[in-house]
Design an enzyme around this catalytic site. Sequence first.
Site, PDB file in Angstrom:
ATOM      1  N   GLU A 177       5.687  -9.239 -13.506  1.00 26.68           N
ATOM      2  CA  GLU A 177       4.258  -9.466 -13.232  1.00 26.68           C
ATOM      3  C   GLU A 177       3.466  -8.464 -14.054  1.00 26.68           C
ATOM      4  OE1 GLU A 177       3.265  -8.543  -9.117  1.00 26.68           O
ATOM      5  OE2 GLU A 177       4.741  -6.932  -9.062  1.00 26.68           O
ATOM      6  N   TYR A 212      -1.283  -1.841   1.995  1.00 23.11           N
ATOM      7  CA  TYR A 212      -2.706  -2.158   1.848  1.00 23.11           C
ATOM      8  C   TYR A 212      -2.888  -3.624   1.503  1.00 23.11           C
ATOM      9  CZ  TYR A 212      -2.411  -2.250  -3.302  1.00 23.11           C
ATOM     10  OH  TYR A 212      -2.111  -2.577  -4.604  1.00 23.11           O
ATOM     11  N   LYS A 247       3.357  -4.714  -0.394  1.00 21.84           N
ATOM     12  CA  LYS A 247       2.130  -4.204  -1.013  1.00 21.84           C
ATOM     13  C   LYS A 247       1.930  -2.763  -0.531  1.00 21.84           C
ATOM     14  CE  LYS A 247      -2.444  -5.922  -2.353  1.00 21.84           C
ATOM     15  NZ  LYS A 247      -2.274  -5.657  -3.781  1.00 21.84           N
ATOM     16  N   LEU A 299       5.026  -8.996  -6.478  1.00 14.57           N
ATOM     17  CA  LEU A 299       4.185  -9.279  -5.324  1.00 14.57           C
ATOM     18  C   LEU A 299       3.834 -10.763  -5.325  1.00 14.57           C
ATOM     19  CD1 LEU A 299       2.581  -7.858  -2.989  1.00 14.57           C
ATOM     20  CD2 LEU A 299       0.591  -8.057  -4.491  1.00 14.57           C
TER      21      LEU A 299
HETATM   22  N1  PMP Z   1       0.847  -7.953  -8.452  1.00 12.12           N
HETATM   23  C1  PMP Z   1       0.441  -6.689  -8.295  1.00 12.12           C
HETATM   24  C2  PMP Z   1       1.380  -5.591  -8.627  1.00 12.12           C
HETATM   25  C3  PMP Z   1      -0.857  -6.418  -7.827  1.00 12.12           C
HETATM   26  O1  PMP Z   1      -1.247  -5.140  -7.653  1.00 12.12           O
HETATM   27  C4  PMP Z   1      -1.729  -7.495  -7.561  1.00 12.12           C
HETATM   28  C5  PMP Z   1      -3.146  -7.269  -7.114  1.00 12.12           C
HETATM   29  N2  PMP Z   1      -3.274  -6.372  -6.096  1.00 12.12           N
HETATM   30  C6  PMP Z   1      -1.257  -8.793  -7.727  1.00 12.12           C
HETATM   31  C7  PMP Z   1       0.037  -8.994  -8.178  1.00 12.12           C
HETATM   32  C8  PMP Z   1      -2.136  -9.983  -7.438  1.00 12.12           C
HETATM   33  O2  PMP Z   1      -2.195 -10.227  -6.046  1.00 12.12           O
HETATM   34  P1  PMP Z   1      -3.457 -10.944  -5.405  1.00 12.12           P
HETATM   35  O3  PMP Z   1      -3.647 -12.240  -6.124  1.00 12.12           O
HETATM   36  O4  PMP Z   1      -3.064 -11.137  -3.985  1.00 12.12           O
HETATM   37  O5  PMP Z   1      -4.626 -10.032  -5.583  1.00 12.12           O
END
Ligand code: PMP
Length: 287
Positions: free
Chosen positions: A180, A33, A148, A204
Amino acid sequence: MMAEIYLNGAYVAAEQATVSVMDRGFLFADGVYEVIPCYGGRPLGVDRHLERLGRSLAGIGMRDPLGRDAWQAVFARLLAAAPDTDQAIYLQITRGAAPVRDHRFPAASTPTVVAMSKPLPPRAPSIAEHGVRAILCEDIRWSRCDIKAIGLLAAVLLRQQAAEAGAEEAILYRDGQVTEGSTSNVFVVAGDCVMTPPTSPRLLSGITRDLLAELLRAAGIECMEQAVSVPVLQQADEVWITSSTREVAPVTAIGGQPVGTGVPGPLWREADRLYQDYKMRLRSGHV
Ligand code: PMP
């Protein structure tokens, strides 16, 4: 009333947007996603999001069933339903439905493709004033967090654990190193140095993270991709979390202990200013 949902090439009302119980997304969480924030009808970092989508799909042996132009058309249609509100687009692709439940990829299946949009409310003023609380948890997720993937059970449990502790986020560590947040990336400030853990299969590669690092560097603020140990996190002057829906949020307490002076710090203010400025330029079509 909920806006219409894109499902496999059609735009349908939410009640009509149904998929098979044989869908591999439902049975195996076999899908990926994206979440794309949109300001003034313009998706932020759309190319970056679609590139990451391509990497996630490649990571599970799939190809993008739509491609950039078709996605742009879907986003434009979803955003047109509420042109004056900021939106978050959610899209999901699964390997589709197969006649029998079998872990192995089906010989032939049509991906299930869904996209929908919801209003992205402005940040609560209390966040800039007081920051958010976090808890510290062992990272119990799988080893391919760079994909993701829709299999979010560990993130669900960790985020719920945070909520039950009165916190906004669970900051995660593995082998003594910060990875994270359960739904965000982590930045740490020590002195005038900003650090974020390097990209790896353990986390991620956040679009907000990458954009913020670029904005900081362009403003002459050093921002390093560097391993962050748990003690470094705990002794940091500032900690921030970043995500597409939460932007750059200051973390002012971790596990009940104040971060730095316990209030949003000066470098966060600068980082937030840079990010808000970028959003404003996006709104007026200048990025
Ligand atoms: N890490 C994880 C595990 C996440 O779920 C998200 C947000 N979906 C992020 C980092 C941040 O990613 P982004 O800045 O692309 O929203």
